[in-house]
Design a protein around this motif. Sequence first.
Motif, PDB file in Angstrom:
ATOM      1  N   THR A 286       0.855  -1.169   0.000  1.00 16.35           N
ATOM      2  CA  THR A 286       0.000   0.000   0.000  1.00 16.35           C
ATOM      3  C   THR A 286       0.896   1.225   0.000  1.00 16.35           C
ATOM      4  N   LEU A 287       0.764   2.029  -1.021  1.00 14.42           N
ATOM      5  CA  LEU A 287       1.560   3.244  -1.132  1.00 14.42           C
ATOM      6  C   LEU A 287       0.771   4.432  -0.630  1.00 14.42           C
ATOM      7  N   THR A 288       1.477   5.345  -0.023  1.00 12.13           N
ATOM      8  CA  THR A 288       0.882   6.613   0.374  1.00 12.13           C
ATOM      9  C   THR A 288       1.868   7.711   0.022  1.00 12.13           C
ATOM     10  N   GLY A 289       1.432   8.923   0.148  1.00  7.55           N
ATOM     11  CA  GLY A 289       2.322  10.063  -0.013  1.00  7.55           C
ATOM     12  C   GLY A 289       2.862  10.222  -1.417  1.00  7.55           C
ATOM     13  N   GLU A 290       4.107  10.671  -1.472  1.00  8.39           N
ATOM     14  CA  GLU A 290       4.718  11.041  -2.740  1.00  8.39           C
ATOM     15  C   GLU A 290       4.848   9.871  -3.708  1.00  8.39           C
ATOM     16  N   HIS A 291       5.197   8.694  -3.222  1.00  8.21           N
ATOM     17  CA  HIS A 291       5.292   7.526  -4.105  1.00  8.21           C
ATOM     18  C   HIS A 291       3.947   7.259  -4.778  1.00  8.21           C
ATOM     19  N   ALA A 292       2.874   7.328  -4.002  1.00 11.51           N
ATOM     20  CA  ALA A 292       1.526   7.108  -4.549  1.00 11.51           C
ATOM     21  C   ALA A 292       1.172   8.199  -5.556  1.00 11.51           C
ATOM     22  N   ASP A 293       1.514   9.433  -5.236  1.00 11.70           N
ATOM     23  CA  ASP A 293       1.201  10.546  -6.143  1.00 11.70           C
ATOM     24  C   ASP A 293       1.925  10.394  -7.478  1.00 11.70           C
ATOM     25  N   LEU A 294       3.200  10.052  -7.433  1.00 12.12           N
ATOM     26  CA  LEU A 294       3.966   9.882  -8.669  1.00 12.12           C
ATOM     27  C   LEU A 294       3.429   8.717  -9.497  1.00 12.12           C
ATOM     28  N   LEU A 295       3.129   7.613  -8.840  1.00  8.22           N
ATOM     29  CA  LEU A 295       2.599   6.445  -9.540  1.00  8.22           C
ATOM     30  C   LEU A 295       1.235   6.749 -10.151  1.00  8.22           C
ATOM     31  N   GLU A 296       0.400   7.473  -9.423  1.00  6.66           N
ATOM     32  CA  GLU A 296      -0.929   7.824  -9.936  1.00  6.66           C
ATOM     33  C   GLU A 296      -0.816   8.754 -11.136  1.00  6.66           C
ATOM     34  N   ALA A 297       0.065   9.761 -11.059  1.00  2.00           N
ATOM     35  CA  ALA A 297       0.227  10.701 -12.172  1.00  2.00           C
ATOM     36  C   ALA A 297       0.755   9.986 -13.417  1.00  2.00           C
ATOM     37  N   LEU A 298       1.761   9.145 -13.242  1.00  2.00           N
ATOM     38  CA  LEU A 298       2.310   8.409 -14.373  1.00  2.00           C
ATOM     39  C   LEU A 298       1.262   7.459 -14.947  1.00  2.00           C
ATOM     40  N   GLY A 299       0.527   6.777 -14.081  1.00  3.09           N
ATOM     41  CA  GLY A 299      -0.513   5.860 -14.526  1.00  3.09           C
ATOM     42  C   GLY A 299      -1.601   6.553 -15.329  1.00  3.09           C
ATOM     43  N   LYS A 300      -1.978   7.758 -14.906  1.00  2.00           N
ATOM     44  CA  LYS A 300      -3.019   8.516 -15.611  1.00  2.00           C
ATOM     45  C   LYS A 300      -2.582   8.838 -17.033  1.00  2.00           C
ATOM     46  N   HIS A 301      -1.358   9.293 -17.204  1.00  2.00           N
ATOM     47  CA  HIS A 301      -0.895   9.664 -18.539  1.00  2.00           C
ATOM     48  C   HIS A 301      -0.615   8.448 -19.407  1.00  2.00           C
ATOM     49  N   ARG A 302      -0.166   7.368 -18.790  1.00  3.22           N
ATOM     50  CA  ARG A 302      -0.024   6.118 -19.552  1.00  3.22           C
ATOM     51  C   ARG A 302      -1.389   5.671 -20.066  1.00  3.22           C
ATOM     52  N   PHE A 303      -2.415   5.761 -19.200  1.00  2.00           N
ATOM     53  CA  PHE A 303      -3.765   5.373 -19.609  1.00  2.00           C
ATOM     54  C   PHE A 303      -4.210   6.170 -20.826  1.00  2.00           C
ATOM     55  N   PHE A 304      -4.041   7.496 -20.788  1.00  2.00           N
ATOM     56  CA  PHE A 304      -4.471   8.322 -21.916  1.00  2.00           C
ATOM     57  C   PHE A 304      -3.738   7.923 -23.196  1.00  2.00           C
ATOM     58  N   LEU A 305      -2.447   7.650 -23.097  1.00  2.00           N
ATOM     59  CA  LEU A 305      -1.682   7.250 -24.276  1.00  2.00           C
ATOM     60  C   LEU A 305      -2.185   5.911 -24.818  1.00  2.00           C
ATOM     61  N   ARG A 306      -2.346   4.927 -23.939  1.00  2.00           N
ATOM     62  CA  ARG A 306      -2.825   3.613 -24.384  1.00  2.00           C
ATOM     63  C   ARG A 306      -4.267   3.693 -24.895  1.00  2.00           C
ATOM     64  N   HIS A 307      -5.108   4.466 -24.230  1.00  2.69           N
ATOM     65  CA  HIS A 307      -6.508   4.610 -24.624  1.00  2.69           C
ATOM     66  C   HIS A 307      -6.624   5.184 -26.040  1.00  2.69           C
ATOM     67  N   THR A 308      -5.713   6.073 -26.383  1.00  2.81           N
ATOM     68  CA  THR A 308      -5.754   6.733 -27.686  1.00  2.81           C
ATOM     69  C   THR A 308      -5.625   5.745 -28.838  1.00  2.81           C
ATOM     70  N   VAL A 309      -4.934   4.636 -28.635  1.00  2.00           N
ATOM     71  CA  VAL A 309      -4.719   3.691 -29.735  1.00  2.00           C
ATOM     72  C   VAL A 309      -5.711   2.530 -29.736  1.00  2.00           C
ATOM     73  N   GLN A 310      -6.627   2.543 -28.794  1.00  2.00           N
ATOM     74  CA  GLN A 310      -7.605   1.449 -28.704  1.00  2.00           C
ATOM     75  C   GLN A 310      -8.390   1.297 -30.000  1.00  2.00           C
ATOM     76  N   GLY A 311      -8.486   0.062 -30.477  1.00  2.00           N
ATOM     77  CA  GLY A 311      -9.304  -0.239 -31.643  1.00  2.00           C
ATOM     78  C   GLY A 311      -8.659   0.060 -32.984  1.00  2.00           C
ATOM     79  N   LEU A 312      -7.400   0.462 -32.985  1.00  2.00           N
ATOM     80  CA  LEU A 312      -6.729   0.762 -34.253  1.00  2.00           C
ATOM     81  C   LEU A 312      -6.068  -0.479 -34.833  1.00  2.00           C
ATOM     82  N   THR A 313      -5.950  -0.487 -36.139  1.00  2.00           N
ATOM     83  CA  THR A 313      -5.179  -1.527 -36.821  1.00  2.00           C
ATOM     84  C   THR A 313      -3.700  -1.125 -36.805  1.00  2.00           C
ATOM     85  N   ASP A 314      -2.845  -2.060 -37.130  1.00  2.00           N
ATOM     86  CA  ASP A 314      -1.418  -1.749 -37.247  1.00  2.00           C
ATOM     87  C   ASP A 314      -1.192  -0.679 -38.310  1.00  2.00           C
TER      88      ASP A 314
END
Length: 176
Positions: free
Chosen positions: A13-41
Amino acid sequence: MTTTEQINSGQTTLTGEHADLLEALGKHRFFLRHTVQGLTDEQAALTPTASELCLGGLIKHVTRAEKGWYDFMISGPEAHSGQDFEGHVTSFRMLPGETLAGLLADYEAVAARTDELLTSGADLNQSQPLPEAPWFPPNTRWSFRRVLTHVIAETAQHAGHADIIRETIDGQKSMG
């Protein structure tokens, strides 16, 4: 998510700064991965804007960048030795034989390593000297914290690029 909220990762269980950094990175990774959903090569390799960027190339580049900075945190400036300009340029392109699924799988593997480092409670004050390069001031060190904020910024920037490219391809918006 605030610093008082927690991120559960397996048994940690993360709290504090480690959790904040992981959450921020996870959010932007999600947006990047979400953008390519359903596309062909083929769609992921398109360069439909004035730039030479393609969606698969952005995934590939962010993967390479995050891996390089993770390796830097673990091994120091030697991790950046041997990186050539052509490799950097090629990281923005989908090459023959590369698939979007393969690029996403590589991204997930690199992300898992970075996440594991954060969930381990790594000392964010630990630092490494930056490699000698014209774009880095001489004798500069970056802390793990600084490296992670750089990775977050780069991921967010390229998620924005990806959103524009996707909208140009088929009108799909990842953030709207």
